[in-house]
Scaffold this motif. Structure first.
Motif, PDB file in Angstrom:
ATOM      1  N   LYS A 166      -8.060  -0.452  10.550  1.00  0.00           N
ATOM      2  CA  LYS A 166      -9.280   0.300  10.834  1.00  0.00           C
ATOM      3  C   LYS A 166     -10.468  -0.179  10.009  1.00  0.00           C
ATOM      4  CE  LYS A 166      -7.412   3.093  13.788  1.00  0.00           C
ATOM      5  NZ  LYS A 166      -7.794   3.025  15.230  1.00  0.00           N
ATOM      6  N   PHE A 167     -10.174  -0.744   8.839  1.00  0.00           N
ATOM      7  CA  PHE A 167     -11.234  -1.148   7.927  1.00  0.00           C
ATOM      8  C   PHE A 167     -10.983  -2.579   7.472  1.00  0.00           C
ATOM      9  CE2 PHE A 167     -12.539  -0.886   3.224  1.00  0.00           C
ATOM     10  CZ  PHE A 167     -13.768  -1.469   3.471  1.00  0.00           C
ATOM     11  N   VAL A 168     -11.983  -3.450   7.665  1.00  0.00           N
ATOM     12  CA  VAL A 168     -11.883  -4.845   7.240  1.00  0.00           C
ATOM     13  C   VAL A 168     -12.975  -5.120   6.212  1.00  0.00           C
ATOM     14  CG1 VAL A 168     -11.846  -7.259   7.960  1.00  0.00           C
ATOM     15  CG2 VAL A 168     -11.073  -5.478   9.544  1.00  0.00           C
ATOM     16  N   CYS A 169     -12.581  -5.681   5.092  1.00  0.00           N
ATOM     17  CA  CYS A 169     -13.537  -6.099   4.070  1.00  0.00           C
ATOM     18  C   CYS A 169     -13.500  -7.614   3.985  1.00  0.00           C
ATOM     19  CB  CYS A 169     -13.175  -5.479   2.722  1.00  0.00           C
ATOM     20  SG  CYS A 169     -14.341  -5.907   1.405  1.00  0.00           S
ATOM     21  N   VAL A 170     -14.664  -8.251   4.039  1.00  0.00           N
ATOM     22  CA  VAL A 170     -14.731  -9.705   3.953  1.00  0.00           C
ATOM     23  C   VAL A 170     -15.625 -10.104   2.785  1.00  0.00           C
ATOM     24  CG1 VAL A 170     -14.354  -9.951   6.439  1.00  0.00           C
ATOM     25  CG2 VAL A 170     -16.686  -9.949   5.558  1.00  0.00           C
ATOM     26  N   GLY A 171     -15.277 -11.218   2.152  1.00  0.00           N
ATOM     27  CA  GLY A 171     -16.053 -11.717   1.024  1.00  0.00           C
ATOM     28  C   GLY A 171     -15.797 -13.195   0.826  1.00  0.00           C
ATOM     29  N   GLY A 172     -16.572 -13.814  -0.038  1.00  0.00           N
ATOM     30  CA  GLY A 172     -16.548 -15.267  -0.149  1.00  0.00           C
ATOM     31  C   GLY A 172     -15.252 -15.895  -0.600  1.00  0.00           C
ATOM     32  N   SER A 173     -14.766 -15.507  -1.774  1.00  0.00           N
ATOM     33  CA  SER A 173     -13.653 -16.242  -2.369  1.00  0.00           C
ATOM     34  C   SER A 173     -12.308 -15.575  -2.136  1.00  0.00           C
ATOM     35  CB  SER A 173     -13.877 -16.387  -3.881  1.00  0.00           C
ATOM     36  OG  SER A 173     -13.707 -15.140  -4.530  1.00  0.00           O
ATOM     37  N   PRO A 174     -11.235 -16.376  -1.999  1.00  0.00           N
ATOM     38  CA  PRO A 174      -9.890 -15.820  -1.839  1.00  0.00           C
ATOM     39  C   PRO A 174      -9.475 -14.928  -3.000  1.00  0.00           C
ATOM     40  CG  PRO A 174      -9.912 -18.129  -1.212  1.00  0.00           C
ATOM     41  CD  PRO A 174     -11.257 -17.841  -1.831  1.00  0.00           C
ATOM     42  N   SER A 175      -9.805 -15.329  -4.229  1.00  0.00           N
ATOM     43  CA  SER A 175      -9.400 -14.539  -5.390  1.00  0.00           C
ATOM     44  C   SER A 175     -10.070 -13.173  -5.392  1.00  0.00           C
ATOM     45  CB  SER A 175      -9.730 -15.286  -6.684  1.00  0.00           C
ATOM     46  OG  SER A 175     -11.121 -15.533  -6.790  1.00  0.00           O
ATOM     47  N   ARG A 176     -11.334 -13.124  -4.964  1.00  0.00           N
ATOM     48  CA  ARG A 176     -12.043 -11.838  -4.927  1.00  0.00           C
ATOM     49  C   ARG A 176     -11.435 -10.913  -3.875  1.00  0.00           C
ATOM     50  NH1 ARG A 176     -18.040 -12.659  -3.577  1.00  0.00           N
ATOM     51  NH2 ARG A 176     -17.952 -13.756  -5.577  1.00  0.00           N
ATOM     52  N   MET A 177     -10.996 -11.482  -2.758  1.00  0.00           N
ATOM     53  CA  MET A 177     -10.442 -10.641  -1.706  1.00  0.00           C
ATOM     54  C   MET A 177      -9.024 -10.183  -2.029  1.00  0.00           C
ATOM     55  SD  MET A 177     -13.210 -10.585  -0.385  1.00  0.00           S
ATOM     56  CE  MET A 177     -12.779  -9.177   0.605  1.00  0.00           C
ATOM     57  N   LYS A 178      -8.287 -11.001  -2.787  1.00  0.00           N
ATOM     58  CA  LYS A 178      -6.984 -10.531  -3.257  1.00  0.00           C
ATOM     59  C   LYS A 178      -7.167  -9.421  -4.283  1.00  0.00           C
ATOM     60  CE  LYS A 178      -2.432 -11.857  -4.849  1.00  0.00           C
ATOM     61  NZ  LYS A 178      -1.479 -12.950  -5.131  1.00  0.00           N
ATOM     62  N   ALA A 179      -8.150  -9.580  -5.157  1.00  0.00           N
ATOM     63  CA  ALA A 179      -8.439  -8.534  -6.142  1.00  0.00           C
ATOM     64  C   ALA A 179      -8.847  -7.242  -5.446  1.00  0.00           C
ATOM     65  CB  ALA A 179      -9.540  -8.999  -7.094  1.00  0.00           C
ATOM     66  N   PHE A 180      -9.594  -7.374  -4.338  1.00  0.00           N
ATOM     67  CA  PHE A 180     -10.030  -6.179  -3.619  1.00  0.00           C
ATOM     68  C   PHE A 180      -8.848  -5.435  -3.010  1.00  0.00           C
ATOM     69  CE2 PHE A 180     -11.079  -4.076   0.384  1.00  0.00           C
ATOM     70  CZ  PHE A 180     -11.991  -3.140  -0.065  1.00  0.00           C
ATOM     71  N   ILE A 181      -7.926  -6.163  -2.363  1.00  0.00           N
ATOM     72  CA  ILE A 181      -6.812  -5.477  -1.705  1.00  0.00           C
ATOM     73  C   ILE A 181      -5.917  -4.801  -2.748  1.00  0.00           C
ATOM     74  CG2 ILE A 181      -4.980  -7.231  -1.599  1.00  0.00           C
ATOM     75  CD1 ILE A 181      -6.217  -5.124   1.369  1.00  0.00           C
ATOM     76  N   THR A 182      -5.740  -5.433  -3.900  1.00  0.00           N
ATOM     77  CA  THR A 182      -4.956  -4.814  -4.977  1.00  0.00           C
ATOM     78  C   THR A 182      -5.651  -3.563  -5.497  1.00  0.00           C
ATOM     79  OG1 THR A 182      -4.099  -6.997  -5.627  1.00  0.00           O
ATOM     80  CG2 THR A 182      -3.920  -5.223  -7.240  1.00  0.00           C
ATOM     81  N   TYR A 183      -6.965  -3.673  -5.681  1.00  0.00           N
ATOM     82  CA  TYR A 183      -7.759  -2.545  -6.189  1.00  0.00           C
ATOM     83  C   TYR A 183      -7.743  -1.373  -5.216  1.00  0.00           C
ATOM     84  CZ  TYR A 183     -12.036   0.030  -7.414  1.00  0.00           C
ATOM     85  OH  TYR A 183     -12.950   1.018  -7.729  1.00  0.00           O
ATOM     86  N   ILE A 184      -8.008  -1.637  -3.943  1.00  0.00           N
ATOM     87  CA  ILE A 184      -8.110  -0.551  -2.967  1.00  0.00           C
ATOM     88  C   ILE A 184      -6.746   0.083  -2.720  1.00  0.00           C
ATOM     89  CG2 ILE A 184      -7.739  -1.711  -0.738  1.00  0.00           C
ATOM     90  CD1 ILE A 184     -10.736   0.538  -1.551  1.00  0.00           C
ATOM     91  N   ALA A 185      -5.681  -0.714  -2.779  1.00  0.00           N
ATOM     92  CA  ALA A 185      -4.331  -0.179  -2.593  1.00  0.00           C
ATOM     93  C   ALA A 185      -3.981   0.803  -3.709  1.00  0.00           C
ATOM     94  CB  ALA A 185      -3.316  -1.312  -2.557  1.00  0.00           C
ATOM     95  N   GLU A 186      -4.301   0.417  -4.947  1.00  0.00           N
ATOM     96  CA  GLU A 186      -3.996   1.288  -6.084  1.00  0.00           C
ATOM     97  C   GLU A 186      -4.876   2.531  -6.088  1.00  0.00           C
ATOM     98  OE1 GLU A 186      -4.391  -1.168  -9.525  1.00  0.00           O
ATOM     99  OE2 GLU A 186      -2.552  -2.303  -9.125  1.00  0.00           O
ATOM    100  N   GLU A 187      -6.147   2.372  -5.821  1.00  0.00           N
ATOM    101  CA  GLU A 187      -7.083   3.490  -5.894  1.00  0.00           C
ATOM    102  C   GLU A 187      -6.855   4.517  -4.784  1.00  0.00           C
ATOM    103  OE1 GLU A 187      -9.344   4.254  -8.194  1.00  0.00           O
ATOM    104  OE2 GLU A 187      -8.737   2.547  -9.422  1.00  0.00           O
ATOM    105  N   LEU A 188      -6.435   4.055  -3.605  1.00  0.00           N
ATOM    106  CA  LEU A 188      -6.253   4.961  -2.475  1.00  0.00           C
ATOM    107  C   LEU A 188      -4.789   5.306  -2.222  1.00  0.00           C
ATOM    108  CD1 LEU A 188      -8.858   3.557   0.094  1.00  0.00           C
ATOM    109  CD2 LEU A 188      -9.172   5.287  -1.675  1.00  0.00           C
ATOM    110  N   GLY A 189      -3.903   4.816  -3.076  1.00  0.00           N
ATOM    111  CA  GLY A 189      -2.493   5.153  -2.928  1.00  0.00           C
ATOM    112  C   GLY A 189      -1.852   4.566  -1.691  1.00  0.00           C
TER     113      GLY A 189
END
Length: 311
Positions: free
Chosen positions: A52-75
């Protein structure tokens, strides 16, 4: 707060991806070459149908950090879980998923994000996804803003401050709109006010074809204008409503518009271009700046889920 997929759903009718390409229906298989995925080798609805929600950004490392962050923060995932790169078969882009959230890298500049978006939009279509929101997060140069400010884009404008994306197709110039979803921008702005941790504004974003001359920098290998001319140009940009400069938003807005996808651009500013051209902040400061769009999206995701729960 632990969220489930249904909480990301919108009330009312479903809005599916609109593909502006009748030729795709005649193809027996669609190979998404730059993702190393294909409809003949992968079950797209099973893999991505709940997105339902797609986040896009420049670097692979930033997008991996985002998925880890959002997974932990939103359970959405287990603590300490490692999320594999779905596009591991290629080194062009990286893609990560947890629950209804997809995180994809797009590289740098209009050509790179354009290729990624063509294949991402087709992926979402083949997966039969509906009610999709795509948000680009990234870094930018600010105009008249203190470093670390976050800009939510109202319109993406070109280097002449026009809200349009211009592309030559079959030898002919095609101009497309670069408006972004106004309600989504307001929701993100409200979330920033509630966080109250950093300066956030809604303004126009200038999308250029180049990092140096195209953005009026004085520190490139080639520069045939002076500082006075540079400052005059940037002040004209500011007066037209531009608050930051980057290199992807115009084609992002244009393609999301044509595909019927709700979209936003949220970028942090690393410097004030009226005061200089080079990024001189420390590594730790820059890392904290780059986390600000992520914090804003976390707050928006929570707001979205609360709204859907009581709809």
């Amino acid at each position: 707060m632990i969220l489930n997929v249904s909480q990301f759903c919108y009330p009312g009718r479903e809005n599916f991806i609109h593909l502006c390409n009748p030729h795709l229906e005649k193809m027996k298989e669609d190979i998404l070459y730059h993702f190393a995925l294909g409809t003949g080798t992968h079950d797209f609805p099973a893999l991505f149908g709940d997105v339902k929600f797609v986040c896009v950004g420049g670097s692979p490392s930033r997008m991996k950090a985002f998925i880890t962050y959002i997974a932990e923060e939103l359970g959405l995932g287990s603590p300490g879980c490692d999320y594999p790169n779905i596009c591991a078969g290629t080194d062009r882009y990286a893609m990560y998923k947890v629950g209804p959230v997809l995180s994809v890298s797009h590289g740098m500049g209009i050509p790179s994000i354009s290729i990624m978006l063509h294949e991402l939009i087709k992926l979402l279509y083949h997966a039969k996804c509906s009610n999709i929101t795509i948000i680009r997060i990234g870094t930018s140069g600010g105009i008249g803003l203190e470093p670390g400010s976050v800009v939510i884009t109202r319109q993406s404008v070109d280097a002449t401050f026009k809200p349009q994306f211009e592309q030559v197709i079959l030898g002919k110039t095609v101009i497309r709109s670069t408006n972004l979803d106004e309600q989504l921008a307001k929701e993100l702005m409200q979330c920033s006010k509630e966080i109250n941790q950093f300066n956030t504004v809604i303004g126009n974003t200038m999308c250029t074809l180049d990092f140096y001359e195209g953005q009026g920098r004085l520190d490139g290998a080639i520069c045939l204008y002076n500082e006075e001319e540079k400052l005059q140009y940037l002040k004209e940009a500011y007066d037209s409503g531009v608050r930051n400069i980057e290199m992807e938003s115009s084609v992002f807005a244009a393609m999301c518009n044509l595909s019927g996808v709700k979209a936003a651009v949220v970028c942090v500013t690393l410097l004030n271009r009226l005061e200089g051209d080079q990024i001189s902040s420390s590594h730790d400061v820059l890392v904290e700046y780059q986390q600000r769009p992520q914090k804003l999206l976390k707050s928006w995701s929570r707001l979205l889920c609360v709204k859907r729960s009581f709809a």
